[in-house]
Write an enzyme that holds these catalytic residues in place. Sequence first.
Site, PDB file in Angstrom:
ATOM      1  CD  GLU A 304      32.710 -10.512  11.259  1.00 25.21           C
ATOM      2  OE1 GLU A 304      31.772 -11.029  10.560  1.00 25.21           O
ATOM      3  OE2 GLU A 304      32.707 -10.174  12.513  1.00 25.21           O
ATOM      4  CD  GLU A 424      32.497  -6.322  14.016  1.00 20.39           C
ATOM      5  OE1 GLU A 424      31.590  -7.166  14.411  1.00 20.39           O
ATOM      6  OE2 GLU A 424      32.552  -5.767  12.694  1.00 20.39           O
TER       7      GLU A 424
END
Length: 692
Positions: A304, A424
Amino acid sequence: MKLRSFITSVGVLASAIVAFHGAAAFGAPTRYEAETSPATCTGTIDSNHAGFSGSGFCNGNNAVGAAVQFTASASAAGTATLGVRFANGTTTSRPASLIVNGATVQTVQFEGTGAWTTWVTKTLTVSANAGNNTIRLSPTTANGLANVDFLEFEVAGTQPPPGNAMAVVAAMQPGWNLGNSFDATGADETSWGNPRVTQALINGVKAQGFKSIRIPVTWGQHQSAGPAYTLDAAYLTRVKEVVDWALAADLYVMINIHHDSWQWVANMPGDHNNVLARYNAIWTQLASRFQASSAKLIFESINEPQFTGSSGDAQNAMLLNELNTSFQRIVRQSGGNNATRLLVLPTLHTSADQPRVDELVSTFTALNDPNLIATVHFYGFWPFSVNIAGFTTFNAEVQQDLVSQFDRVANAFVSRNIPVIIGEYGLLGFDRQVGTIEQGEKLKFFEYLGFYARTKRLTTMLWDNGQHFGRTSLQWSDPELIGQIKSSWTTRSGTASSDQIFNARASAITAKTVTLNLNGTTFLGVRQGTTDLVAGTDYTISGSQLTFTAAALTRLSGSRAYGVNATVNVRFSQGVPWRINIVTYDPPVLQNASGSSGSFTIPTTFRGDQLATMEAKYADGTNAGPQNWTSFKEFDFTFAPNYSSNNIALKQEFFNEVNNGVRVTLTFHFWSGTRVTYFVTDSGSTITGSTS
Ligand code: GCU
Ligand code: CA
């Protein structure tokens, strides 16, 4: 996972441990559904004869030349084995020309199978080119084709080699995340409340059917100061021990640089050289340490990625490109197995927004490295994922968001033979508490997610903080949820408009209808335990409308105690059944209360009902509380029902943004459809709540 969700999960963990494949695995054929583009069908896609796979089959027009055509990808030229699944409910064979890449290679008979619902797979052998091959079946008689369900395609001896990233990533489906362990930012892997990782856990993950494991690792707190930036030897050894357990279990393993992304990598705009040197030092050491590890170990550059204090999108893209390309160069130059090791590169924020995807495409184009994988994360349409703004259901907008995101990455990458991992996935509300999103709505989300990812050939990795698969029990906390998730990896399941039927105790029971979402399945019946409900007497079915009779609901409700009186399962031709709870309720009763902004609960007799959401408005009609672009407040963040303590808590976060001395009207929306109005006033020192 997202920043706020992981912060809140720390709190959760402190009190109680409360993320196909089209290109199937090598050694397994790839299935191409007739109803899914790029397949074409001169006729209609139907779903009226049960037993097909996917969401339908090709019913070709009954005419000469009304063909079905598939596009099948081969990693190398060679002899391909085709499996054509078909049904022919007539007693006459329906011959068709088999046309491969434009050349007719044989005529194939599709004999009668006995019924339109009896599906048979015919095996054929052809030679295929490397890359895409068109496989066309064109009927030679006026009867047209048999109904065609899918094509399976496999080139003999195809192995997923280094060099076939698409096939390897397909073989990684499904994946699971070892969340809140090595990514924890405290002293060690237990600092966020999970126990020390064991080999039994890793083997347990494998035994659950996962093919890959993502092991997120935060390194910063285990690293010396610059310029050496040496990783702590014991920590590195411990990470390697767990990686080796996973490799020994024959799992694909993905390791990364995790929360470092926001802890210090984010400072890159203001501290470019130090950040890059520190980041490079980690990858230099990891590349060296894992140089000889199996090709099943995969590196992900950074989790991220995000930047603070940058001048905007253009600079963000430039910095991320610098990190991704520096990572690729370091690993490749380290040689050994790293020369061809699969490397995973994220978009900014692992977002699937089109500009973020386009930026990463540029990086891939420039690197021109066949052993790269793109990654994004997916937690669903945000208002649904946390339950805010009234998004309590898996509605069309929530579904379209999923479709758009998956389409964007599939179009940008998969269509160019660049594999994609959804590194994810889950729902953000899970990190607060799993009850934030209603169970049935949750199940519909995961059913669709698994289906659509499979259709788009995206490999998915479930995010698990420890709230799903018990780290020591090796049991799933919600068997129904994981059952739906697992089923979604191979097939669709029928669902319905709701998993709850409410009957008010204050009145006589009437018939109730739910709308079935058949999702390409056919309805088989309704069961309570092992007993079939009787069609016509207990329920009627009309199209997708399933109506339970008053008599059946009366029987199922028994003595009509508040709450769930009975559970029935709606059964479909494929996938897992759809559970429906038969619930007795009356409108919940709330009472006057007083307290402080840090501690305020409304005594509530729920009387069998469940809270869906809460609205907050001032008397002038404007929205009250945080996130006041909506009247519907975020579940659990601002309010939370407690069914065992019989209250609804209003949280500090709510009162923090309520005007003092101004009365707020709350509307509690319950799943039965009941709405209850309540009033609260924050005087500054005390909170007063009243029913009128
Ligand atoms: C029936 C059947 C179709 C089939 C058709 C045919 O209409 O329902 O699925 O395709 O016959 O004969 O081709
Ligand atoms: Ca037909």
